[in-house]
Design an enzyme around this catalytic site. Structure first.
Site, mmCIF file in Angstrom:
data_model
loop_
_atom_site.group_PDB
_atom_site.id
_atom_site.type_symbol
_atom_site.label_atom_id
_atom_site.label_comp_id
_atom_site.label_asym_id
_atom_site.label_seq_id
_atom_site.Cartn_x
_atom_site.Cartn_y
_atom_site.Cartn_z
ATOM 1 N N ASP A 49 0.830 -1.202 0.000
ATOM 2 C CA ASP A 49 0.000 0.000 0.000
ATOM 3 C C ASP A 49 0.863 1.249 0.000
ATOM 4 O O ASP A 49 1.544 1.541 0.982
ATOM 5 C CB ASP A 49 -0.902 0.004 1.251
ATOM 6 N N TYR A 54 3.209 9.807 -0.458
ATOM 7 C CA TYR A 54 4.302 9.181 0.304
ATOM 8 C C TYR A 54 5.659 9.408 -0.391
ATOM 9 O O TYR A 54 6.705 9.171 0.203
ATOM 10 C CB TYR A 54 4.087 7.677 0.504
ATOM 11 N N LYS A 79 -2.877 5.978 -4.288
ATOM 12 C CA LYS A 79 -3.990 6.887 -3.961
ATOM 13 C C LYS A 79 -3.789 8.250 -4.613
ATOM 14 O O LYS A 79 -2.654 8.723 -4.694
ATOM 15 C CB LYS A 79 -4.084 7.084 -2.434
ATOM 16 N N HIS A 112 -7.680 9.561 -1.700
ATOM 17 C CA HIS A 112 -6.974 9.517 -0.413
ATOM 18 C C HIS A 112 -7.803 10.117 0.737
ATOM 19 O O HIS A 112 -7.879 9.531 1.822
ATOM 20 C CB HIS A 112 -5.629 10.246 -0.551
HETATM 21 N N1 LIG Z 1 -5.192 6.294 3.730
HETATM 22 C C1 LIG Z 1 -4.589 7.028 4.631
HETATM 23 O O1 LIG Z 1 -4.941 8.213 4.844
HETATM 24 C C2 LIG Z 1 -3.468 6.452 5.423
HETATM 25 C C3 LIG Z 1 -2.961 7.145 6.541
HETATM 26 C C4 LIG Z 1 -1.937 6.556 7.278
HETATM 27 C C5 LIG Z 1 -1.446 5.321 6.907
HETATM 28 N N2 LIG Z 1 -1.935 4.654 5.798
HETATM 29 C C6 LIG Z 1 -1.420 3.345 5.362
HETATM 30 O O2 LIG Z 1 -1.475 2.444 6.451
HETATM 31 C C7 LIG Z 1 -0.167 1.900 6.687
HETATM 32 C C8 LIG Z 1 0.026 1.547 8.160
HETATM 33 O O3 LIG Z 1 -0.169 2.670 8.984
HETATM 34 P P1 LIG Z 1 1.035 3.481 9.690
HETATM 35 O O4 LIG Z 1 2.292 3.297 8.933
HETATM 36 O O5 LIG Z 1 0.532 4.865 9.883
HETATM 37 O O6 LIG Z 1 1.132 2.867 11.157
HETATM 38 P P2 LIG Z 1 1.137 1.403 11.836
HETATM 39 O O7 LIG Z 1 1.269 0.333 10.819
HETATM 40 O O8 LIG Z 1 0.000 1.384 12.780
HETATM 41 O O9 LIG Z 1 2.450 1.484 12.723
HETATM 42 C C9 LIG Z 1 3.713 1.624 12.181
HETATM 43 C C10 LIG Z 1 4.698 1.914 13.321
HETATM 44 O O10 LIG Z 1 4.747 0.811 14.210
HETATM 45 C C11 LIG Z 1 6.069 0.265 14.240
HETATM 46 N N3 LIG Z 1 5.911 -1.206 14.224
HETATM 47 C C12 LIG Z 1 5.467 -1.982 13.198
HETATM 48 N N4 LIG Z 1 5.403 -3.283 13.572
HETATM 49 C C13 LIG Z 1 5.817 -3.324 14.853
HETATM 50 C C14 LIG Z 1 5.991 -4.383 15.786
HETATM 51 N N5 LIG Z 1 5.703 -5.627 15.440
HETATM 52 N N6 LIG Z 1 6.439 -4.069 17.023
HETATM 53 C C15 LIG Z 1 6.715 -2.793 17.374
HETATM 54 N N7 LIG Z 1 6.577 -1.751 16.537
HETATM 55 C C16 LIG Z 1 6.138 -2.012 15.291
HETATM 56 C C17 LIG Z 1 6.784 0.804 13.017
HETATM 57 O O11 LIG Z 1 8.163 0.999 13.252
HETATM 58 P P3 LIG Z 1 9.325 0.349 12.334
HETATM 59 O O12 LIG Z 1 9.049 0.703 10.898
HETATM 60 O O13 LIG Z 1 10.550 0.984 12.880
HETATM 61 O O14 LIG Z 1 9.267 -1.129 12.586
HETATM 62 C C18 LIG Z 1 6.092 2.150 12.825
HETATM 63 O O15 LIG Z 1 6.685 3.117 13.681
HETATM 64 C C19 LIG Z 1 0.741 3.031 6.198
HETATM 65 O O16 LIG Z 1 2.080 2.652 6.059
HETATM 66 C C20 LIG Z 1 0.047 3.421 4.921
HETATM 67 O O17 LIG Z 1 0.345 2.496 3.882
HETATM 68 C C21 LIG Z 1 -2.941 5.220 5.072
#
Ligand SMILES: NC(=O)c1ccc[n+]([C@@H]2O[C@H](COP(=O)([O-])OP(=O)(O)OC[C@H]3O[C@@H](n4cnc5c(N)ncnc54)[C@H](OP(=O)(O)O)[C@@H]3O)[C@@H](O)[C@H]2O)c1
Length: 280
Positions: A49, A54, A79, A112
């Protein structure tokens, strides 16, 4: 229930979308994103994704090519960013994303954020891309029920997916039910609340009981609520850890305990007030 990393949910147009994928928000363009994508695919992930905003689509494309897995076995989402909303500008933004990714089609293209006035026009562009066979499924992101109600009034094609912030502090039960009633697959962004849920004592207690980590418990809860999930990590050991959730099942009691953590609390913007990039 999905039993492996390659299991899929069937979208309303018949396209199969993996229940689990890698998110790459805040992953740096260049080797950081290339290596994350390659590590994920090497460890069995089939869904990635990204988004124009990004600014890492080129690296995502490179990671995909270097993974050695055939394109058609992967599910790639991007997106259209807020400043590109509108019919012509969304069509152009899609071309730019494809070009950066080095792909000739996308599996899923999302609006988005809804904004206020342009999402219907933008949706027409996504319908055109879909009808022209340039994207296998189209959807929205950050749409609340009132946005979906409005979109569905005139949509020729119903969105297949709605990707929203979703985690135990923001369980969005009404939105989930609405999407399920309309054949729209809900997808969780920030499923780990960007790491902020991993110290929660209830989650930790449940994790200890199953011999799993807090992240694994939360991601399993996503799947058991029938929500697609895309955790982000740039560390291979966490990429592996996050996907290792197909060998246990949370009991109804534990699912209810996690549901009860809801506080309607966001880590990201509220879709009704998000204005970045919009000229309206
Ligand atoms: N549509 C939208 O508006 C929107 C908005 C936000 C996000 N997204 C999508 O959703 C995806 C996921 O959301 P997100 O990146 O915001 O946050 P998330 O997946 O909830 O959390 C990511 C964070 O958690 C850490 N992490 C991941 N696995 C872990 C584990 N097993 N143990 C401890 N820490 C862990 C990562 O650090 P490390 O990388 O250092 O491991 C990073 O700091 C995004 O990457 C993006 O593709 C979409």
């Amino acid at each position: 229930m999905p039993t492996s990393l390659t299991d899929t949910t069937k979208l309303h147009n018949g396209v199969e979308m993996p229940w689990f994928g890698l998110g790459v928000f805040k992953v740096k363009e260049g080797s950081e994103v290339v290596e994350s994508v390659k590590a994920a695919i090497k460890n069995g992930y089939r869904s990635i994704d990204t988004a124009a905003i990004y600014q890492n689509e080129e690296g995502v494309g490179q990671g995909i090519r270097e993974s050695g897995v055939p394109r058609e076995e992967l599910f790639v989402t991007s997106k259209v960013w807020n400043s590109d909303q509108g019919y012509e500008s969304a069509l152009k933004a899609f071309d730019t994303s494809l070009q950066k990714l080095g792909l000739d089609y996308l599996d899923l293209y999302l609006i988005h954020w809804p904004g206020k006035t342009k999402f219907k026009e933008t949706w027409k562009a996504l319908e055109k891309l879909y009808k022209d066979g340039r994207v296998r499924a189209i959807g929205v992101s950050n749409f609340k029920i009132h946005h979906l109600d409005e979109l569905l009034k005139d949509a020729e094609i119903q969105p297949m997916v709605n990707q929203v912030e979703y985690h135990p502090h923001l369980t969005q039960k009404d939105l989930l039910a609405y999407c399920q009633n309309h054949g729209i697959q809900l997808e969780a962004w920030s499923p780990l609340k960007q790491g902020q849920l991993l110290d929660d004592s209830t989650i930790k207690e449940i994790a200890a009981k199953y011999g799993k980590t807090p992240a694994q418990v939360i991601l399993r809860w996503d799947l058991q609520t029938k929500v697609v999930t895309i955790p982000k990590s740039i560390k291979e050991h966490r990429i592996i850890e996050n996907a290792n959730i197909f060998d246990f099942e949370l009991s109804e009691d534990d699912m209810n305990k996690i549901d009860a953590l809801n506080k309607n609390e966001r880590v990201g913007s509220d879709p009704d007030t998000m204005r970045a990039g919009f000229e309206e």
